[in-house]
Design an enzyme around this catalytic site. Structure first.
Site, short mmCIF file in Angstrom:
data_model
loop_
_atom_site.label_atom_id
_atom_site.label_comp_id
_atom_site.label_asym_id
_atom_site.label_seq_id
_atom_site.Cartn_x
_atom_site.Cartn_y
_atom_site.Cartn_z
N HIS A 185 1.55 9.53 -3.06
CA HIS A 185 2.00 8.14 -3.09
C HIS A 185 0.94 7.10 -3.47
CE1 HIS A 185 0.64 7.83 1.16
NE2 HIS A 185 0.65 6.52 0.96
N HIS A 239 -6.45 3.76 -0.20
CA HIS A 239 -6.28 3.47 1.23
C HIS A 239 -6.23 4.70 2.12
CE1 HIS A 239 -1.86 4.05 0.52
NE2 HIS A 239 -1.77 4.23 1.82
N HIS A 240 -6.10 5.91 1.53
CA HIS A 240 -6.20 7.13 2.35
C HIS A 240 -7.52 7.86 2.15
CE1 HIS A 240 -2.30 7.28 4.32
NE2 HIS A 240 -1.74 6.89 3.18
N HIS A 284 0.80 -1.22 0.00
CA HIS A 284 0.00 0.00 0.00
C HIS A 284 0.83 1.28 0.00
CE1 HIS A 284 0.48 -0.31 4.41
NE2 HIS A 284 0.29 1.00 4.43
N ASP A 285 2.05 1.23 0.55
CA ASP A 285 2.88 2.44 0.55
C ASP A 285 3.98 2.40 -0.51
OD1 ASP A 285 1.54 3.94 2.37
OD2 ASP A 285 2.73 3.30 4.10
N LYS A 300 5.68 5.39 -2.09
CA LYS A 300 6.63 6.24 -1.36
C LYS A 300 8.04 6.13 -1.95
CE LYS A 300 4.25 6.82 2.98
NZ LYS A 300 4.16 6.48 4.39
N ASP A 308 -4.21 0.68 8.58
CA ASP A 308 -3.09 1.58 8.34
C ASP A 308 -3.05 2.67 9.42
OD1 ASP A 308 -0.96 2.78 7.00
OD2 ASP A 308 -2.27 3.99 5.73
FE LIG Z 1 -0.10 5.26 2.84
#
Ligand SMILES: [Fe+2]
Length: 344
Positions: free
Chosen positions: A237, A261-262, A208-209, A212, A290
């Site tokens: 990201h 996801h955010h 998910h990240d 980044k 998260d």
């Molecule tokens: Fe994230």
């Protein structure tokens, strides 16, 4: 040509029948009783048994039953002195192929044996065909399963490698993705949702990240508050990850889940300010997992806030920013089920 066993207590008739059949090219064995017949049948396979019905001791019908019990795959012809409809039908009901009346005529005997041999051969061919087919299906299925297993391992390894890549870059999220994936999986399971959706969620959690990777390391590791521009970069990201992951042919909507996801139920999230049902359910689970993991863990710009503060945060957002049933499941996991934040 076939192997034929002739069973009769009368030596003369036994030998005559054997000679008739030998002249047709069959290999003939003989037995004077049911016991002797069973001994012969225990040897090399026999195609056809020609047996008298009335014999001292056990009868031809007894032999038929013994053969049925042993599941011997050969055709049986009974020879009978009283060729009544009942005798014939009894024999056929007991599994005999046909009968030959006494006195035995060569023409009738060879004709009935020839028909029994034809049936036996075609049964053998069917058996061979079926066995070959079963073997073929088995070997194909075996290699297909092996390929699927290999592909699953490759996907798992690739996901782990991509997940590890971002963690090398960003030490502070080391383990974060694995812990989030684990927590999201546990919430998903607690909600009793399908295993297939869970598999996609796990991969999305591990990646998910991933976006980044495109953020300068100084910003990721910055120990002070971020400027507006830096924060805008961070907010990119999910889109960066989506751009890369959407090109991969996953069986699940991994790229979409990661992009969302955010997002928050009330539209206050990023990058697309989606609301409610426009956010995939997997992403609503990932958002809670998260948030909890991120708050409970240490960050460059602040020490760990602890699990209690993290759980308070999701409770505050229950039904507004976060999906209520997901929050409830998460709280239950930590408060009642003894869940702890940990890597796999
Ligand atoms: Fe994230």
């Amino acid at each position: 040509m076939a192997r034929v066993l002739v069973v009769d207590d009368e030596e003369g008739l036994r030998d005559t029948m054997a000679q008739f059949l030998a002249r047709d090219g069959h290999v003939c064995l003989t037995a004077e009783s049911v016991e002797a017949a069973l001994v012969a049948l225990a040897g090399d396979p026999v195609d056809v048994v020609v047996t008298d019905i009335v014999m001292p001791g056990r009868s031809g019908m007894d032999l038929l039953q013994e053969m049925n019990a042993l599941s011997l795959r050969c055709q049986v012809i009974v020879v009978t002195g009283e060729p009544t409809v009942e005798t014939a039908s009894d024999a056929v009901r007991a599994g005999a192929f046909d009968y030959v009346p006494k006195p035995v005529s060569r023409a009738r005997l060879t004709q009935v044996v020839a028909a029994a041999v034809r049936l036996k051969k075609s049964e053998d061919e069917n058996d061979n065909y079926r066995e070959n087919l079963e073997r073929l299906v088995e070997s194909r299925t075996g290699s297909l399963n092996a390929s699927v297993e290999r592909l699953k391992r490759t996907l798992e390894n690739t996901t782990q490698a991509l997940s590890a890549a971002v963690e090398i870059r960003d030490l502070y999220t080391a383990g974060h993705q694995r812990r989030v994936a684990r927590l999201a999986g546990a919430i998903h399971q607690k909600l009793g949702r399908g295993a297939d959706e869970g598999a996609g969620l796990r991969i999305a959690g591990l990646l998910h990240d991933f976006g980044k990777l495109a953020i300068p390391a100084e910003i990721l590791a910055k120990p002070s508050r971020l400027s507006a521009i830096e924060f805008a970069l961070i907010q990119q990201h999910p889109i960066t990850a989506w751009e890369i992951l959407k090109g991969l042919d996953f069986d699940w909507p991994v790229a979409e889940i990661v992009r969302q996801h955010h997002e928050r139920l009330d539209g206050s999230g990023y990058p697309d300010q989606l609301k409610g049902d426009d956010i995939r359910f997997e992403a609503r689970i990932l958002a809670v997992a998260d948030t909890v993991e991120a708050m409970a863990s240490h960050r460059p710009y602040r020490p760990a806030l602890g699990l209690d503060v993290a759980l308070e945060e999701i409770s505050r957002g229950r039904g507004t920013r976060f999906e209520a049933e997901v929050v409830d499941a998460c709280l239950e996991l930590f408060r009642d089920d003894g869940m702890e934040l940990a890597d796999d």
